[in-house]
Design a protein around this motif. Structure first.
Motif, PDB file in Angstrom:
ATOM      1  N   TYR A   1       6.904   8.373  -2.295  1.00  0.00           N
ATOM      2  CA  TYR A   1       5.601   8.568  -2.939  1.00  0.00           C
ATOM      3  C   TYR A   1       5.230  10.049  -2.988  1.00  0.00           C
ATOM      4  O   TYR A   1       4.799  10.566  -4.012  1.00  0.00           O
TER       5      TYR A   1
ATOM      6  N   CYS B   1       0.504   6.719 -16.574  1.00  0.00           N
ATOM      7  CA  CYS B   1       0.595   5.992 -15.303  1.00  0.00           C
ATOM      8  C   CYS B   1      -0.070   6.724 -14.143  1.00  0.00           C
ATOM      9  O   CYS B   1      -0.011   6.251 -13.007  1.00  0.00           O
TER      10      CYS B   1
ATOM     11  N   PHE C   1      -2.734   8.222 -11.479  1.00  0.00           N
ATOM     12  CA  PHE C   1      -3.859   7.621 -10.766  1.00  0.00           C
ATOM     13  C   PHE C   1      -5.145   7.776 -11.576  1.00  0.00           C
ATOM     14  O   PHE C   1      -5.879   6.817 -11.784  1.00  0.00           O
TER      15      PHE C   1
ATOM     16  N   ARG D   1      -7.845   3.831  -4.831  1.00  0.00           N
ATOM     17  CA  ARG D   1      -8.812   4.419  -3.907  1.00  0.00           C
ATOM     18  C   ARG D   1      -8.847   5.930  -4.090  1.00  0.00           C
ATOM     19  O   ARG D   1      -9.746   6.472  -4.710  1.00  0.00           O
ATOM     20  N   LYS D   2      -7.820   6.636  -3.595  1.00  0.00           N
ATOM     21  CA  LYS D   2      -7.773   8.097  -3.709  1.00  0.00           C
ATOM     22  C   LYS D   2      -6.485   8.573  -4.368  1.00  0.00           C
ATOM     23  O   LYS D   2      -6.464   9.583  -5.053  1.00  0.00           O
ATOM     24  N   GLY D   3      -5.400   7.884  -4.057  1.00  0.00           N
ATOM     25  CA  GLY D   3      -4.113   8.250  -4.651  1.00  0.00           C
ATOM     26  C   GLY D   3      -3.652   9.644  -4.275  1.00  0.00           C
ATOM     27  O   GLY D   3      -3.074  10.355  -5.094  1.00  0.00           O
TER      28      GLY D   3
ATOM     29  N   SER E   1      -4.430   3.668   3.935  1.00  0.00           N
ATOM     30  CA  SER E   1      -4.602   2.903   2.695  1.00  0.00           C
ATOM     31  C   SER E   1      -4.835   1.414   2.987  1.00  0.00           C
ATOM     32  O   SER E   1      -5.740   0.800   2.434  1.00  0.00           O
TER      33      SER E   1
ATOM     34  N   LEU F   1      -7.549  -1.354  -5.897  1.00  0.00           N
ATOM     35  CA  LEU F   1      -6.155  -0.894  -5.900  1.00  0.00           C
ATOM     36  C   LEU F   1      -6.070   0.605  -6.152  1.00  0.00           C
ATOM     37  O   LEU F   1      -5.004   1.203  -6.083  1.00  0.00           O
TER      38      LEU F   1
ATOM     39  N   ARG G   1       6.458   5.339   1.436  1.00  0.00           N
ATOM     40  CA  ARG G   1       5.342   6.277   1.597  1.00  0.00           C
ATOM     41  C   ARG G   1       5.176   6.632   3.061  1.00  0.00           C
ATOM     42  O   ARG G   1       5.459   5.807   3.944  1.00  0.00           O
TER      43      ARG G   1
ATOM     44  N   LYS H   1       0.794  -1.240   0.000  1.00  0.00           N
ATOM     45  CA  LYS H   1       0.000   0.000   0.000  1.00  0.00           C
ATOM     46  C   LYS H   1       0.826   1.291   0.000  1.00  0.00           C
ATOM     47  O   LYS H   1       0.349   2.344   0.415  1.00  0.00           O
ATOM     48  N   SER H   2       2.048   1.190  -0.475  1.00  0.00           N
ATOM     49  CA  SER H   2       2.828   2.427  -0.544  1.00  0.00           C
ATOM     50  C   SER H   2       3.076   2.875  -1.982  1.00  0.00           C
ATOM     51  O   SER H   2       3.964   3.677  -2.229  1.00  0.00           O
ATOM     52  N   GLY H   3       2.271   2.367  -2.916  1.00  0.00           N
ATOM     53  CA  GLY H   3       2.382   2.844  -4.289  1.00  0.00           C
ATOM     54  C   GLY H   3       2.986   1.845  -5.263  1.00  0.00           C
ATOM     55  O   GLY H   3       3.467   2.208  -6.337  1.00  0.00           O
ATOM     56  N   THR H   4       2.921   0.559  -4.905  1.00  0.00           N
ATOM     57  CA  THR H   4       3.474  -0.508  -5.736  1.00  0.00           C
ATOM     58  C   THR H   4       2.920  -0.477  -7.162  1.00  0.00           C
ATOM     59  O   THR H   4       3.675  -0.605  -8.135  1.00  0.00           O
ATOM     60  N   THR H   5       1.606  -0.333  -7.263  1.00  0.00           N
ATOM     61  CA  THR H   5       0.947  -0.370  -8.570  1.00  0.00           C
ATOM     62  C   THR H   5       1.476   0.746  -9.471  1.00  0.00           C
ATOM     63  O   THR H   5       1.743   0.545 -10.654  1.00  0.00           O
ATOM     64  N   TRP H   6       1.647   1.905  -8.886  1.00  0.00           N
ATOM     65  CA  TRP H   6       2.148   3.070  -9.621  1.00  0.00           C
ATOM     66  C   TRP H   6       3.590   2.836 -10.078  1.00  0.00           C
ATOM     67  O   TRP H   6       3.942   3.051 -11.242  1.00  0.00           O
TER      68      TRP H   6
HETATM   69  P1  A3P Z   1      -4.766   5.205  -1.265  1.00  0.00           P
HETATM   70  O1  A3P Z   1      -5.429   4.062  -0.579  1.00  0.00           O
HETATM   71  O2  A3P Z   1      -4.227   6.209  -0.294  1.00  0.00           O
HETATM   72  O3  A3P Z   1      -5.607   5.820  -2.316  1.00  0.00           O
HETATM   73  P2  A3P Z   1      -0.202  -0.273  -3.625  1.00  0.00           P
HETATM   74  O4  A3P Z   1      -0.189  -0.043  -5.105  1.00  0.00           O
HETATM   75  O5  A3P Z   1       1.149  -0.477  -3.042  1.00  0.00           O
HETATM   76  O6  A3P Z   1      -1.193  -1.310  -3.251  1.00  0.00           O
HETATM   77  O7  A3P Z   1      -0.667   1.097  -2.967  1.00  0.00           O
HETATM   78  C1  A3P Z   1      -1.987   1.522  -3.098  1.00  0.00           C
HETATM   79  C2  A3P Z   1      -2.059   3.014  -2.942  1.00  0.00           C
HETATM   80  O8  A3P Z   1      -1.513   3.648  -4.099  1.00  0.00           O
HETATM   81  C3  A3P Z   1      -3.497   3.473  -2.859  1.00  0.00           C
HETATM   82  O9  A3P Z   1      -3.468   4.629  -2.026  1.00  0.00           O
HETATM   83  C4  A3P Z   1      -3.810   3.778  -4.307  1.00  0.00           C
HETATM   84  O10 A3P Z   1      -4.903   4.624  -4.494  1.00  0.00           O
HETATM   85  C5  A3P Z   1      -2.508   4.446  -4.725  1.00  0.00           C
HETATM   86  N1  A3P Z   1      -2.291   4.424  -6.181  1.00  0.00           N
HETATM   87  C6  A3P Z   1      -2.641   3.461  -7.072  1.00  0.00           C
HETATM   88  N2  A3P Z   1      -2.285   3.815  -8.310  1.00  0.00           N
HETATM   89  C7  A3P Z   1      -1.683   5.016  -8.222  1.00  0.00           C
HETATM   90  C8  A3P Z   1      -1.117   5.904  -9.183  1.00  0.00           C
HETATM   91  N3  A3P Z   1      -1.093   5.595 -10.475  1.00  0.00           N
HETATM   92  N4  A3P Z   1      -0.586   7.062  -8.737  1.00  0.00           N
HETATM   93  C9  A3P Z   1      -0.612   7.370  -7.423  1.00  0.00           C
HETATM   94  N5  A3P Z   1      -1.148   6.583  -6.471  1.00  0.00           N
HETATM   95  C10 A3P Z   1      -1.685   5.409  -6.866  1.00  0.00           C
END
Ligand code: A3P
Length: 331
Positions: free
Chosen positions: A230, A269, A271, A297-299, A172, A295, A164, A67-72
């Motif tokens: 992040y 890329c 959010f 939520r708010k970003g 998150s 994955l 993050r 939950k520290s921005g892995t997807t990003w």
């Molecule tokens: P929030 O719950 O604060 O919105 P992970 O990817 O490690 O699971 O982390 C998830 C967090 O990254 C979530 O935070 C998610 O909304 C945010 N996130 C996902 N995609 C993102 C993007 N492209 N840019 C910035 N934040 C993103």
């Protein structure tokens, strides 16, 4: 074969019985394994990865605590290194979730007991190979840690860590549990979760040790480990996209700069754009078996102010001072 598998699973059952455990978040328990809190299922996968994973010099490992921005980070790294291969019209990120393009070593690649995955096919279609991981630095496979130790700045598998602010990471994770915690485990109250978080009892935690482990390596071997925040990346995405590209050995040319490729990748890329894609609105199963939309939520940076009580803020501030205070990692 099956027998080896059975043996292996008995071996890990025995191991689990010997490990201290605590109540888990997304799973029944977390086990104290190799000095971090680990879900049961990932333990044999991590052991397999440590035994069998052979890093190549061109490999890229993307490391985070959940939950520290892995997807990003996965999206950005994939877009950067593959930018010559895919144009903005047919880009895989438009139809696949980043986790399907960059697999986790412990949840995906080594998820089957004692099974050595054939990574050669991914090598052909994907050079360089990109992998995600949540394990602490010390638990990466030796071949990852040792490669590129020859002081030649241009060779050796690279590691990127995204960190993050723990306030936001807690919020998150807390929200993520709504989709990720099976009802059969019963509810986990915010107070309990917060208490666990403050004690460092969270998957792959203590989170402070996780951050400090990668931080230390990034200082000692800056060509090997890049440490990103992040919050910084949200503030000036272009700057960090350039930094990431340079670190990975894929710097932007003047022509690409003129053509706005950095901005294009940042936008692709972001959010907002990822969240709006069909695959991320209605798709499922990029991680665990949950809806991909959980994955995104708010970003945002600082959403914790809407959720934490003054008591919680005071408590977590103190815990962070105790655990990170002496370091350069201030939030
Ligand atoms: P929030 O719950 O604060 O919105 P992970 O990817 O490690 O699971 O982390 C998830 C967090 O990254 C979530 O935070 C998610 O909304 C945010 N996130 C996902 N995609 C993102 C993007 N492209 N840019 C910035 N934040 C993103």
């Amino acid at each position: 074969g099956e027998e080896a598998e059975e043996e292996q699973s008995n071996e890990s059952k025995q191991l689990l019985l010997s490990l201290p455990k605590e109540r888990g978040w997304r799973t029944n328990h977390l086990y104290w394994f190799q000095n971090f809190w680990c879900p049961a299922k990932e333990i044999p996968a991590i052991i397999s990865c440590q035994r069998y994973f052979q890093a190549q010099d061109s490999d890229i490992i993307l490391a985070t605590i959940p939950k520290s921005g892995t997807t990003w980070l996965k999206a950005l790294a994939f877009a950067i290194v593959n930018r010559k291969r895919f144009g903005p019209k047919n880009h895989p990120l438009l139809t696949s979730n980043p986790h399907d393009l960059v697999p986790f070593l412990e949840y995906k690649v080594y998820a089957n007991y004692n099974h050595v995955p054939d990574l050669s096919s991914s090598t052909r279609s994907c050079d360089p190979r990109l992998f995600g991981t949540h394990v602490p630095y010390a638990s990466l496979s030796d071949s990852v840690k040792k490669s590129g130790n020859n002081n030649n700045n241009d060779s050796g598998c690279r590691v990127v860590y995204l960190c993050r602010n723990p306030f936001d990471t807690f919020i998150s994770v807390w929200h993520f549990l709504k989709s990720a915690r099976p009802a059969s485990l019963g509810p986990l109250s915010m107070e309990e979760a917060f208490d666990m978080y403050c004690r460092g009892v969270i998957g792959f935690g203590p989170q402070w040790d996780h951050m400090l482990g990668y931080w230390k390596e990034s200082i000692e071997r800056p060509h090997k480990v890049l440490f990103l925040m992040y919050e910084d990346m949200k503030e000036d995405t272009g700057f960090y996209v350039r930094k990431l590209a340079e670190f990975l050995g894929y710097p932007f040319s003047l022509e690409e700069e003129r053509e706005g490729v950095v901005e294009e990748i940042s936008r692709l890329c972001s959010f907002q754009s990822l969240k709006e894609l069909e695959v991320n609105k209605t798709g499922k199963g990029a991680v665990f078996n949950i809806e991909n939309k959980s994955l995104f939520r708010k970003g945002e940076v600082g959403d914790w102010v809407n959720h934490l009580t003054p008591f919680m803020v005071e408590k977590l501030t103190k815990v962070m001072q105790q655990n990170l205070g002496g370091s350069a990692l201030a939030f």
